[in-house]
Design a protein around this motif. Structure first.
Motif, short mmCIF file in Angstrom:
data_model
loop_
_atom_site.label_atom_id
_atom_site.label_comp_id
_atom_site.label_asym_id
_atom_site.label_seq_id
_atom_site.Cartn_x
_atom_site.Cartn_y
_atom_site.Cartn_z
N GLU A 64 -13.11 4.51 -1.06
CA GLU A 64 -11.73 5.09 -1.22
C GLU A 64 -11.03 4.91 -0.05
O GLU A 64 -11.54 4.54 0.99
CB GLU A 64 -12.01 6.39 -1.61
N PHE A 65 -9.66 5.18 -0.28
CA PHE A 65 -8.88 5.27 0.98
C PHE A 65 -8.81 6.73 1.46
O PHE A 65 -8.46 7.65 0.55
CB PHE A 65 -7.37 4.55 0.71
N LYS A 66 -8.51 6.88 2.67
CA LYS A 66 -8.43 8.25 3.13
C LYS A 66 -7.21 8.12 4.26
O LYS A 66 -7.34 7.29 5.01
CB LYS A 66 -9.67 8.98 3.87
N SER A 67 -6.20 9.15 4.15
CA SER A 67 -5.17 9.06 5.18
C SER A 67 -5.77 9.67 6.49
O SER A 67 -6.54 10.36 6.64
CB SER A 67 -4.17 10.21 4.61
N CYS A 68 -5.17 8.91 7.48
CA CYS A 68 -5.48 9.32 9.05
C CYS A 68 -4.59 9.20 9.74
O CYS A 68 -3.56 8.87 9.42
CB CYS A 68 -6.71 8.28 9.29
N ARG A 69 -4.86 9.63 11.21
CA ARG A 69 -3.68 9.68 11.98
C ARG A 69 -3.97 8.77 13.24
O ARG A 69 -5.26 8.69 13.89
CB ARG A 69 -3.49 11.07 12.70
N SER A 70 -3.18 7.66 13.50
CA SER A 70 -3.17 6.93 14.52
C SER A 70 -3.35 7.33 15.78
O SER A 70 -2.50 8.26 16.15
CB SER A 70 -2.48 5.76 14.22
N ALA A 71 -4.05 6.74 16.79
CA ALA A 71 -3.87 7.06 18.05
C ALA A 71 -2.81 6.89 18.53
O ALA A 71 -2.03 7.59 19.55
CB ALA A 71 -5.28 6.58 18.94
N LEU A 72 -2.42 5.93 18.20
CA LEU A 72 -0.90 5.22 18.80
C LEU A 72 0.20 6.17 18.29
O LEU A 72 1.32 6.73 19.06
CB LEU A 72 -0.67 3.88 18.31
N MET A 73 0.00 6.54 17.03
CA MET A 73 1.15 7.60 16.55
C MET A 73 1.30 8.75 17.24
O MET A 73 2.15 9.59 17.56
CB MET A 73 0.68 7.87 14.87
N GLU A 74 -0.03 9.32 17.55
CA GLU A 74 -0.22 10.61 18.44
C GLU A 74 0.26 10.49 19.58
O GLU A 74 0.90 11.38 19.96
CB GLU A 74 -1.80 11.11 18.16
N GLN B 48 0.95 -1.21 0.06
CA GLN B 48 0.10 -0.06 -0.10
C GLN B 48 0.90 1.35 -0.13
O GLN B 48 0.43 2.36 -0.71
CB GLN B 48 -0.88 0.10 1.24
N THR B 49 1.99 1.31 0.68
CA THR B 49 2.97 2.44 0.85
C THR B 49 3.37 2.89 -0.49
O THR B 49 3.42 3.90 -0.96
CB THR B 49 4.08 2.06 1.80
N GLU C 197 -2.58 7.94 -0.59
CA GLU C 197 -2.96 8.14 0.67
C GLU C 197 -1.94 7.94 1.86
O GLU C 197 -1.89 8.41 2.98
CB GLU C 197 -4.04 8.01 0.96
N CYS C 198 -1.14 6.89 1.86
CA CYS C 198 -0.36 6.49 2.91
C CYS C 198 0.82 7.24 2.98
O CYS C 198 1.49 7.08 4.02
CB CYS C 198 0.11 4.86 2.22
N GLY C 199 1.29 7.98 1.73
CA GLY C 199 2.49 8.73 1.88
C GLY C 199 2.69 9.70 3.26
O GLY C 199 3.73 9.90 3.90
N SER C 200 1.64 10.44 3.50
CA SER C 200 1.93 11.62 4.41
C SER C 200 1.75 11.03 6.02
O SER C 200 2.71 11.49 6.54
CB SER C 200 0.35 12.32 4.42
N THR C 201 0.68 10.12 6.29
CA THR C 201 1.12 9.74 7.84
C THR C 201 1.42 8.27 7.87
O THR C 201 1.74 7.82 9.05
CB THR C 201 -0.40 9.84 8.40
N GLY C 202 1.44 7.19 6.84
CA GLY C 202 1.64 5.88 7.02
C GLY C 202 0.41 5.32 7.32
O GLY C 202 0.31 4.05 7.66
N TYR C 203 -0.62 5.71 7.71
CA TYR C 203 -1.87 5.09 8.32
C TYR C 203 -3.07 5.57 7.20
O TYR C 203 -3.22 6.50 6.67
CB TYR C 203 -2.27 5.62 9.59
N VAL C 204 -3.88 4.56 7.05
CA VAL C 204 -5.08 4.77 6.05
C VAL C 204 -6.39 4.04 6.72
O VAL C 204 -6.47 3.08 7.40
CB VAL C 204 -4.57 4.30 4.62
N GLU C 205 -7.57 4.92 6.17
CA GLU C 205 -8.76 4.03 6.40
C GLU C 205 -9.56 3.89 5.28
O GLU C 205 -9.48 4.72 4.51
CB GLU C 205 -9.44 4.90 7.43
N LYS C 206 -10.23 2.99 5.19
CA LYS C 206 -11.26 2.66 3.90
C LYS C 206 -12.60 3.34 4.26
O LYS C 206 -13.08 3.11 5.26
CB LYS C 206 -11.35 1.26 3.80
N ILE C 207 -12.77 4.04 3.26
CA ILE C 207 -14.33 4.73 3.49
C ILE C 207 -15.28 4.45 2.42
O ILE C 207 -14.91 4.07 1.25
CB ILE C 207 -14.12 6.21 3.79
N THR C 208 -16.52 4.71 2.49
CA THR C 208 -17.55 4.46 1.68
C THR C 208 -18.25 5.71 1.66
O THR C 208 -18.88 6.09 2.53
CB THR C 208 -18.44 3.25 1.82
#
Length: 146
Positions: free
Chosen positions: A92-102, A67-68, A73-84
């Motif tokens: 589609e995939f949307k970049s997201c920020r993980s709670a663990l990463m934060e 995926q990377t 979308e994986c480029g900016s945070t390294g995390y992604v979520e699938k949305i409908t």
């Protein structure tokens, strides 16, 4: 005495202030046409989640190595979520920020703040000791001169 005869102009810092205001205004005016062009871009290239409501199909998770490389979308945070998207039913995939990463970023920030505070506390202690030595030396010289 004529009006303004005793004045020497603006205080030294005021010239710099007016210069910065003029430069900022010029930059704002230069960027204004660019913003209009960005608004006129067709919305067909935009992700559906910007235009309509969506439902998260898969929660935020780390990107795989595949995926990377393939999903931008994986480029900016390294995390992604699938949305409908609700209206178009697109997945589609949307970049997201993980709670663990934060959490990791928060503790890194806290560590840096504590480290900087310790460094400056040590500098304050060292400087205080120098000033105390100078004051004692001054008092000693005054007592010897009596």
């Amino acid at each position: 005495m004529p009006a303004g005869a005793g004045r020497r102009g603006l205080p030294p810092g005021r010239h710099l202030c007016w210069l910065l205001c003029a430069v900022t205004l010029r930059l704002c005016l230069a960027e204004a046409p660019l913003r209009e062009e960005k608004l006129s871009v067709s919305t067909s290239d935009s992700p559906c989640w910007l235009m309509e409501e969506f439902v998260v199909a898969e929660e935020c998770s780390p990107c795989s190595s595949f995926q990377t490389k393939t999903t931008p979308e994986c480029g900016s945070t390294g995390y992604v979520e699938k949305i409908t998207c609700s209206s178009s039913k697109k997945n589609e995939f949307k970049s997201c920020r993980s709670a663990l990463m934060e959490q990791h970023l928060f503790w890194k920030f806290e560590g840096v703040v504590v480290g900087v505070a310790l460094v400056f506390a040590c500098l304050v202690i060292i400087r205080q000791r120098q000033l105390d030595r100078k004051a004692l030396e001054k008092v000693r010289k005054q007592i010897e001169s009596i």
